[in-house]
Design an enzyme around this catalytic site. Structure first.
Site, PDB file in Angstrom:
ATOM      1  N   GLU A  66      34.514  43.166  -2.571  1.00  0.00           N
ATOM      2  CA  GLU A  66      33.529  44.234  -2.742  1.00  0.00           C
ATOM      3  C   GLU A  66      32.136  43.706  -2.400  1.00  0.00           C
ATOM      4  OE1 GLU A  66      32.611  45.030  -7.020  1.00  0.00           O
ATOM      5  OE2 GLU A  66      34.198  43.533  -7.345  1.00  0.00           O
ATOM      6  N   LYS A  90      28.419  42.482  -2.636  1.00  0.00           N
ATOM      7  CA  LYS A  90      27.636  41.871  -3.711  1.00  0.00           C
ATOM      8  C   LYS A  90      26.245  42.512  -3.699  1.00  0.00           C
ATOM      9  CE  LYS A  90      26.092  37.395  -5.528  1.00  0.00           C
ATOM     10  NZ  LYS A  90      24.663  37.746  -5.621  1.00  0.00           N
ATOM     11  N   ASP A 119      22.497  43.328  -4.345  1.00  0.00           N
ATOM     12  CA  ASP A 119      21.334  42.486  -4.624  1.00  0.00           C
ATOM     13  C   ASP A 119      20.368  43.268  -5.514  1.00  0.00           C
ATOM     14  OD1 ASP A 119      19.603  40.390  -4.607  1.00  0.00           O
ATOM     15  OD2 ASP A 119      18.866  40.698  -2.573  1.00  0.00           O
ATOM     16  N   TYR A 159      30.987  47.453 -11.801  1.00  0.00           N
ATOM     17  CA  TYR A 159      32.017  46.663 -11.128  1.00  0.00           C
ATOM     18  C   TYR A 159      32.725  45.663 -12.051  1.00  0.00           C
ATOM     19  CZ  TYR A 159      28.019  43.454 -10.826  1.00  0.00           C
ATOM     20  OH  TYR A 159      26.925  42.679 -11.124  1.00  0.00           O
ATOM     21  N   LYS A 198      28.521  34.384   0.326  1.00  0.00           N
ATOM     22  CA  LYS A 198      27.155  34.780   0.667  1.00  0.00           C
ATOM     23  C   LYS A 198      26.993  34.963   2.178  1.00  0.00           C
ATOM     24  CE  LYS A 198      24.207  34.709  -2.116  1.00  0.00           C
ATOM     25  NZ  LYS A 198      23.510  33.632  -2.840  1.00  0.00           N
ATOM     26  N   CYS A 210       0.844  50.784  31.942  1.00  0.00           N
ATOM     27  CA  CYS A 210       0.464  50.542  30.548  1.00  0.00           C
ATOM     28  C   CYS A 210       0.671  51.802  29.716  1.00  0.00           C
ATOM     29  CB  CYS A 210      -0.995  50.108  30.487  1.00  0.00           C
ATOM     30  SG  CYS A 210      -1.623  49.929  28.801  1.00  0.00           S
ATOM     31  N   CYS A 217      -2.999  53.169  28.489  1.00  0.00           N
ATOM     32  CA  CYS A 217      -4.063  53.692  29.356  1.00  0.00           C
ATOM     33  C   CYS A 217      -3.585  54.170  30.719  1.00  0.00           C
ATOM     34  CB  CYS A 217      -5.156  52.642  29.543  1.00  0.00           C
ATOM     35  SG  CYS A 217      -4.661  51.230  30.545  1.00  0.00           S
ATOM     36  N   CYS A 227      -1.212  44.661  31.586  1.00  0.00           N
ATOM     37  CA  CYS A 227      -1.995  45.833  31.970  1.00  0.00           C
ATOM     38  C   CYS A 227      -3.214  45.371  32.762  1.00  0.00           C
ATOM     39  CB  CYS A 227      -2.433  46.592  30.718  1.00  0.00           C
ATOM     40  SG  CYS A 227      -3.678  47.864  31.021  1.00  0.00           S
ATOM     41  N   CYS A 245      -8.597  50.077  28.726  1.00  0.00           N
ATOM     42  CA  CYS A 245      -7.400  50.107  27.879  1.00  0.00           C
ATOM     43  C   CYS A 245      -7.801  50.003  26.413  1.00  0.00           C
ATOM     44  CB  CYS A 245      -6.470  48.955  28.242  1.00  0.00           C
ATOM     45  SG  CYS A 245      -4.922  48.984  27.310  1.00  0.00           S
TER      46      CYS A 245
END
Length: 721
Positions: A135, A137, A139, A246, A334, A439, A442, A463, A469
């Site tokens: 199942e 785990k 956290d 659980y 883990k 870009c 712009c 660019c 820009c």
């Protein structure tokens, strides 16, 4: 007790290399460190290290104790669970201790676990399969709920495993926790599970906390723990907490004889159980569940950090019993602490201050190394394609497409990056990502420069609309007013940011129209916060003082890629005036004419710099901004060196080969003092070639163009040195 330096040295020694005295010192250090981090995690809800680093401390402690069993301390971490309950809460003693689980970190560890269980039980394969449940785990924060006669009596945190904190009032505000059990239940039922917070709820909570000036949480686990352990239950009630059941503790009767059966009964009583829990009969099935959950981790909507395996039959659990602080019949597999699978939702293109177009992965948020990750670097377009310019796969590159399941890595403070993609989960019809050639901010051309030596394109697309820009604007304005450019006193980074944000200065030309606009504005600069009549007057005077600027400062101030202060001076000296420089850069854009050859011939100006200059001036947006700027300022012409009487004044000179009486820099400086222009390449405009031993292609080209060629000695005779 040894000194700190020695302790630090022991910390790095392999366990097998430790002496008894060193081991004793290390065990003391580890006990103190683990106790400190237990308190930060369990009591303060503010972990200072990652789970991986914490697990490493415990593994080292366990290994040292195994080698030196006579040195095991009374306060050994192997004898303790969690941290002492906070004094802020009343205490509840657990009827059945809430222990922790041993960890598995790879597939081999899981095989070893199942093997140990079989050997302990003397489980003959002929007896049939050894069923084990798997199942996710969760956290979150462990919680124990005691029911008597079907009604909730109290709720307690894990605490130190023996005594926990009384959080009953807070637990009653969680909708997933029933106040009264449904159906038939034994007189005493103690349910254990995990309080957690869903990803979506976590984001909303953090947004709310930030809007109210509160402290935001680093991850959902911290948010859940901090919310459950509030001294005021109304605060807990305002937090979107959930609960998965659980396990169990004290029970007056067991309604099932298997782990799976007990958990299914919890659902009947009204608890939420994890739908991903499965019963497996082989190690291969367990690992398949693990890797499947690992890849689907980002789609769950809540944080998990591994998969828990438990022997299914309760009678076998009873026989297996416990060792130290954990049961023999269960283990937590883990996930890699710094890696996680998630979904690549989209690829966003961000424009940096130098015009670099950087692709950023927008990810389904996932917690990696204790931090919620929603973005990751993708480096450049070749990395996304996974193929280099030569058509070969590039190291680290992936064929990445929006919608892909990807593995993200985050190590320490390193920017998260995508390290793998699961092509088996790619959606049918997923299209390759098309990197933009303009870009996104712009609309200017975005180009990849070519290295003339290798013929390869630069990995980064940039660019070319530097002056217009918006992504580059503030940083370029800061460069424009910096010390080695226009050096406008009182106009620093802080002023640029403030004026840009308020729309007062968007371009370089706006700096020089600021005073006139201020006169017509209802909101005067002198009335702004931090300004006054004197400071505003001083700023306008400082700006006006720079209207007549040195040419090299103007060229440098434009912030053209590859054009530093030194190159700016070379260009100013070569062209003499702004108009000559401007016209030449525009004409050189075809990269095939006389202007292009002249630019490349300037000693110190190479092909890369020439490319950057012509790309900049080819952009109409940039030329428009330059015209607006030049309407406000008057660049100075470069003062010509008084070289009257010099035999090389006005001539273009090239030095080649090995010079024996002076260095190349000395030769160049001498020629310039005498009024000559020094070029790095030979062209039809070259007047004189000074050739030393070993002269090669430049000499041949000069001879072919019938250019005068002299030796170094003749040069000295010519200039009278």
């Amino acid at each position: 007790m040894t000194d700190t330096a020695a302790v630090s040295a022991f910390e790095k020694l392999d366990v097998e290399a430790l002496t008894s005295e060193q081991a004793e010192t290390e065990l003391e250090r580890l006990a103190n460190a683990i106790a400190k981090h237990d308190k930060l995690y369990h009591q303060d809800d503010a972990p200072a290290i990652s789970d991986a680093d914490y697990d490493a401390l415990r593994r080292r402690n366990t290994a040292i104790e195994a080698r030196f069993p006579d040195l095991v301390r009374d306060d050994s971490p192997s004898r303790n669970v969690g941290a002492a309950p906070s004094e802020a809460f009343s205490k509840i003693e657990h009827k059945v201790p809430m222990l922790s689980l041993d960890n598995a970190f790879n597939d081999e560890d899981v095989q070893d676990f199942v093997g140990r269980v079989r050997r302990f039980l003397k489980f003959d394969p002929l007896m049939g399969a050894l069923a084990v449940t798997a199942e996710p785990k969760i956290d979150g924060l462990s919680l124990s709920l005691r029911y008597e006669a079907g009604a909730l009596v109290y709720a307690a945190t894990r605490g130190d495993g023996t005594t926990g904190e009384n959080v009953t009032a807070n637990a009653k505000t969680i909708s997933d926790i029933p106040q009264k059990l449904s159906g038939d239940a034994p007189d005493v039922v103690e349910i254990r599970g995990e309080v957690y917070m869903a990803h979506a709820d976590f984001q909303v909570l953090n947004q709310r906390m930030e809007a109210n000036g509160g402290k935001v949480f680093a991850n959902p686990r911290n948010a859940a723990a901090g919310s459950l352990r509030q001294l005021k239950s109304e605060i807990t009630a305002s937090r979107p907490l959930k609960f998965f059941a659980y396990a169990w503790g004290d029970m007056s009767a067991l309604p099932a004889d298997t782990q799976m059966g007990m958990v299914e009964q919890m659902k009947v009583w009204g608890f939420q159980i994890n739908p991903l829990m499965k019963r497996c009969e082989t190690v291969e099935e367990l690992l398949a569940v693990y890797h499947g959950i690992e890849e689907d981790r980002a789609t769950l909507g809540y944080d998990i950090d591994g998969v828990v395996y438990k022997v299914d039959r309760l009678d076998l659990q009873q026989r297996l019993g416990f060792v130290s602080r954990s049961p023999r019949w269960a283990i937590a597999h883990k996930f890699p602490a710094e890696k996680a699978y998630t979904i690549l939702n989209e690829i966003d293109i961000q424009v940096g201050r130098t015009g670099a177009l950087t692709p950023v992965a927008k990810l389904e948020p996932v917690t990696v190394g204790g931090v919620v990750v929603s973005n990751a670097t993708l480096h450049n377009e070749d990395y996304i394609k996974g193929i280099g310019q030569d058509g070969e796969p590039i190291r680290g590159g992936k064929d990445l497409r929006p919608g892909d399941t990807v593995q993200v890595q985050r190590a320490g403070d390193v920017i998260p990056q995508i390290v793998d993609v699961d092509l088996s989960k790619r959606k049918e019809g997923a299209e390759p990502f098309e990197f933009p050639s303009v870009c996104p901010r712009c609309g200017s051309h975005a180009v990849r420069e070519e290295n003339p030596k290798t013929g390869r394109l630069d990995a980064v697309r940039r660019c070319t609309g530097a002056l217009i820009c918006p992504a580059q604007a503030t940083e370029r304005l800061k460069h424009f007013v910096s010390r080695n450019a226009f050096d406008i006193e009182g106009f620093g980074d802080k002023q640029v940011d403030a004026f840009f944000a308020d729309g007062l200065v968007k371009t370089a030309a706006d700096i020089f129209t600021l005073e006139e606009r201020d006169k017509q504005s209802l909101t005067k600069l002198r009335n702004r916060e931090g300004w006054g009549t004197v400071s505003a007057k001083n700023l306008f005077e400082a700006i006006n003082a720079k209207r007549n600027i040195d040419l090299h400062r103007l060229i440098f101030g434009l912030g053209i890629r590859h054009v530093g202060e030194g190159n700016a001076k070379l260009l100013a000296r070569a062209y003499g005036s702004w108009q000559a420089f401007y016209d030449a850069m525009v004409k050189a854009h075809d990269k095939n004419g006389e202007a292009w050859e002249d630019l490349n011939a300037i000693d110190g100006i190479g092909h890369i710099v020439a490319e950057a200059l012509t790309e900049f001036f080819a952009e109409e947006h940039n030329r428009e901004q330059l015209d607006a700027l030049l309407a406000q300022i008057s660049p100075k012409q470069v003062e010509q060196i008084d070289s009257s009487g010099s035999p090389v004044a006005g001539k273009t000179v090239v030095f080649t080969g090995a010079l024996e009486r002076m260095t190349r820099d000395e030769a160049k400086a001498m020629a310039e003092r005498l009024g000559a222009k020094v070029s790095g390449s030979v062209s039809k405009k070259t007047d004189l070639l000074v050739a030393g031993p070993g002269a090669g292609s430049k000499l041949k080209k000069a001879q072919g163009l019938q250019i005068e060629v002299i030796t170094e000695d003749v040069w000295f005779d010519l200039v009278g040195a």
